[in-house]
Design an enzyme around this catalytic site. Structure first.
Site, short mmCIF file in Angstrom:
data_model
loop_
_atom_site.label_atom_id
_atom_site.label_comp_id
_atom_site.label_asym_id
_atom_site.label_seq_id
_atom_site.Cartn_x
_atom_site.Cartn_y
_atom_site.Cartn_z
CE LYS A 154 -4.08 -2.00 2.23
NZ LYS A 154 -5.04 -1.87 3.34
CG HIS A 157 -0.04 7.49 4.42
ND1 HIS A 157 0.33 8.11 5.58
CD2 HIS A 157 -0.71 6.36 4.78
CE1 HIS A 157 -0.11 7.40 6.62
NE2 HIS A 157 -0.73 6.34 6.17
CG HIS A 160 3.36 5.28 6.40
ND1 HIS A 160 2.58 4.95 5.31
CD2 HIS A 160 2.79 4.65 7.46
CE1 HIS A 160 1.60 4.15 5.69
NE2 HIS A 160 1.71 3.95 6.99
#
Length: 649
Positions: A154, A157, A160
């Protein structure tokens, strides 16, 4: 005249960890005889001033339990009766404050040699991390710091990114204070999406692409399989709506029910559920594929984190929390009466207690019996306590998770883990707005670093003469780009979000990462041009440093150990960054006044000793932030970086 005492009153009891503690002890001893107050109390209340015109250390007289009405007169009396000293001037009385100014010459001879001798250790105080400062054999305090924590397959973003930068910084600060730091990356590495990934790899996967870029390839095939599964799920959802309407109107819905069952049975999501069930049941074939995806992803993450000077001791994750731990947590919640059934599910109702009412109700187990993140997080926290016996457990997670972590800590306490709950700390932060690359929305950290590196390379090429002096411009651009990203992230307080701006962060103008690197490179260039050895600097006559620019710069360098110690309390990167920018501004205004090349030999040595001390502190501060200071040349086992001469000294 009073002279330097060997006694120490500091929290570590050792002046060698911070030269200014010599001054604190000295002032405390002298003032104790005048004020008739314990020297230790005075020591503890001596603090750095905001600006040098207010002194080097200040003392609020009321803080020593002097009645407010008497504080002004008392300050005047103490200031008037303060003995003559080799180290400090007579204190300046400013209302109810005493302002202490260090005498320049002793300060120069204490601070500059201390920095040149300690080098990378100047500013660090490893005694702060001892469990018992009077008995080092009891060992060091241990901090578990969980940060970064991306989800495999995933997007990486903005949350993170910030967690990675802040967590890396906090790890460095605790290490500098002597803590034993365990860095944990708690990956999103479990769940039905791995069933989807397995099916996707079977249909769209490429072994070559997986080996080359596991994170990117897994994301790409995850997107592809969702292109198939989403229309299927949309159709099933639509049929279920029809079924609901038919049931409510009393129509025969048998055929519709059969259609839904048929659609579900052959859907990609159903196959993914079955695959994940095999994983949960311990099917080795299914687990082998999952392990490959996880292990290859971790290896790629390690390379990316290395560019940020981050290394994790342990890659944990949702998969690493054993089922029996989650079951045990659920049973303990029930046994202690913390949880309760609610409409077929299990919840913890924190609204019943007025003190925890704002924490609401936390869902522990769904109606279908499946556990949630909360149960898993409880199991993981208890596991860490058993494995590492930490003194502090830090979660570096975005402010959107404030409620979840507050619930977690309170529930740990209520179910009997009071000591563990007291060790837990949430370091939160605001979000980044507008974080996207030239190719579109950000997917992974590598995208961000690549894009900023490219932009930095373009900025460097605008000055072709200096660009041609750079041995490896791409590598230098990469280092500068990483610095640009990290410094922009650390410019404000953690809780404040910010706008992601390529133009602003890659500028050499203003307080930016590239400017900080420029300041370090300029000092390195002066060092090279001076052509003086360490022995030359060690024998410098520092009394020749008479200029206010030199004195004020040393005053700033003297405060660095206190900045590091204060940062351990604030846990704010901006504490360090603000100090470094302030110091580099002072340096910038000093170069025309304190010239090195062309000066008289002895003056040259003294000024070069000062500049080398400043370079060392700047280097130490940048590394504490997680940055890689660039020089014209970096010799050794690491990458060799060439950076253009940027000064005219």
């Amino acid at each position: 005249m009073a002279t330097i005492s060997a006694n120490g009153f500091g929290p570590d009891g050792f002046e060698e960890s911070n030269p200014v503690n010599i001054y604190r002890s000295h002032i405390a001893e002298l003032l104790a005889t005048v004020a008739q107050k314990p020297a230790r109390d005075i020591y503890d209340r001596l603090s750095w001033t905001q600006t040098f015109d207010k002194g080097d250390l200040g003392l609020a007289v009321p803080s020593l339990r002097v009645p407010p009405k008497e504080a002004g007169a008392t300050a005047s009396k103490w200031g008037e009766n303060f003995p003559e000293s080799d180290l400090v001037e007579k204190p300046v009385v400013a209302g109810t404050f005493l302002q202490f100014f260090f005498k320049p010459q002793p300060l120069l001879k204490i601070i500059i040699p201390s920095i040149l001798q300690k080098k990378t250790l100047y500013g660090a105080n490893h005694k702060l991390g001892l469990r018992d400062e009077s008995n080092p054999s009891k060992g060091r305090k241990r901090a578990i710091i969980e940060f970064s924590s991306p989800n495999i397959a995933k997007p990486f973003h903005a949350g993170h990114l910030r967690s990675t930068i802040i967590g890396g910084f906090l790890s460095n600060v605790h290490s500098a204070a002597g803590w034993d730091v365990v860095r944990i990356n708690y990956l999103g590495d479990w769940g039905r999406q791995f069933g989807l990934l397995a099916i996707a790899f079977d249909q769209y996967g490429s072994e070559e692409k997986l080996q080359k870029d596991p994170i990117g390839h897994l994301f790409d095939i995850y997107v592809e399989i969702n292109k198939v599964s989403k229309p299927e799920e949309d159709e099933i959802k639509e049929k279920k709506e029809e079924l609901k309407i038919a049931s409510e109107s009393g129509k025969d819905s048998a055929a519709l029910t059969k259609d839904i069952e048929a659609l579900e049975s052959k859907s990609v999501n159903e196959k993914a559920r079955h695959y994940f069930k095999r994983m949960e049941d311990g099917d080795e074939t299914a687990l082998d594929i999952w392990r490959r995806f996880r292990d290859l992803s971790i290896e790629r993450y390690k390379k990316t984190y290395a560019r940020l000077n981050i290394e994790f001791e342990y890659y944990s994750g949702e998969s690493q929390v054993e089922m029996d731990r989650m079951d045990s947590a659920a049973k303990q919640l029930e046994a202690t009466g913390v949880s309760e059934p609610s409409a077929g599910a299990v919840i913890v109702d924190l609204t019943k207690n007025p003190k925890t009412k704002k924490l609401g109700k936390a869902l522990v187990r769904k109606r279908d019996g499946s556990t949630l993140y909360l149960t898993r997080d409880i199991g993981e926290a208890v596991k860490r306590e058993e494995l590492y016996h930490p003194d502090k457990m830090v979660y570096v997670v975005a402010s959107q998770q404030d409620l979840h972590l507050a619930q977690l800590f309170k529930i740990l306490e209520l179910m009997g883990h009071q000591e563990l709950a007291a060790k837990c700390q949430h370091i939160n932060f605001g979000m980044v707005q507008g974080m996207s690359t030239r190719r579109g929305t950000v997917k992974f950290l590598d995208d961000i670093l690549r894009d900023v590196g490219e932009k930095m390379h373009e900025v460097m090429q605008k000055n072709q003469a200096k660009y041609e002096q750079v041995e490896d411009p791409r590598q230098t651009a990469d280092t500068l780009g990483i610095t640009a990203v990290m410094v922009q992230d650390m410019m404000g307080k953690r809780i404040n979000g910010y706008e992601f701006s390529l133009e602003r962060m890659t500028s050499f103008e203003g307080d930016t990462g590239p400017y900080l690197q420029y300041a370090h490179a300029r000092l390195c260039s002066i060092t090279r041009k001076a052509e003086l050895s360490a022995d030359d600097l060690g024998s410098a006559d520092l009394s020749l440093l008479q200029e206010p620019h030199a004195i004020n710069l040393v005053r700033a360098l003297a405060s660095w150990p206190d900045v590091v110690q204060n940062t351990l309390k604030t846990q704010e990167p901006v504490t360090v960054l603000s100090y470094l920018f302030k110091m580099t501004h002072m340096l910038s205004s000093s170069y025309d006044v304190l010239k090195v090349v062309g000066s008289e030999p002895e003056i040259k040595k003294a000024r070069m000793a000062l500049y080398e001390a400043a370079r060392q502190v700047l280097n130490n501060g940048m590394k504490l932030l997680g940055l890689s200071p660039v020089e014209r040349s970096v010799e050794g086992t690491g990458t060799k970086i060439r950076f253009a001469d940027m000064d005219r000294m």
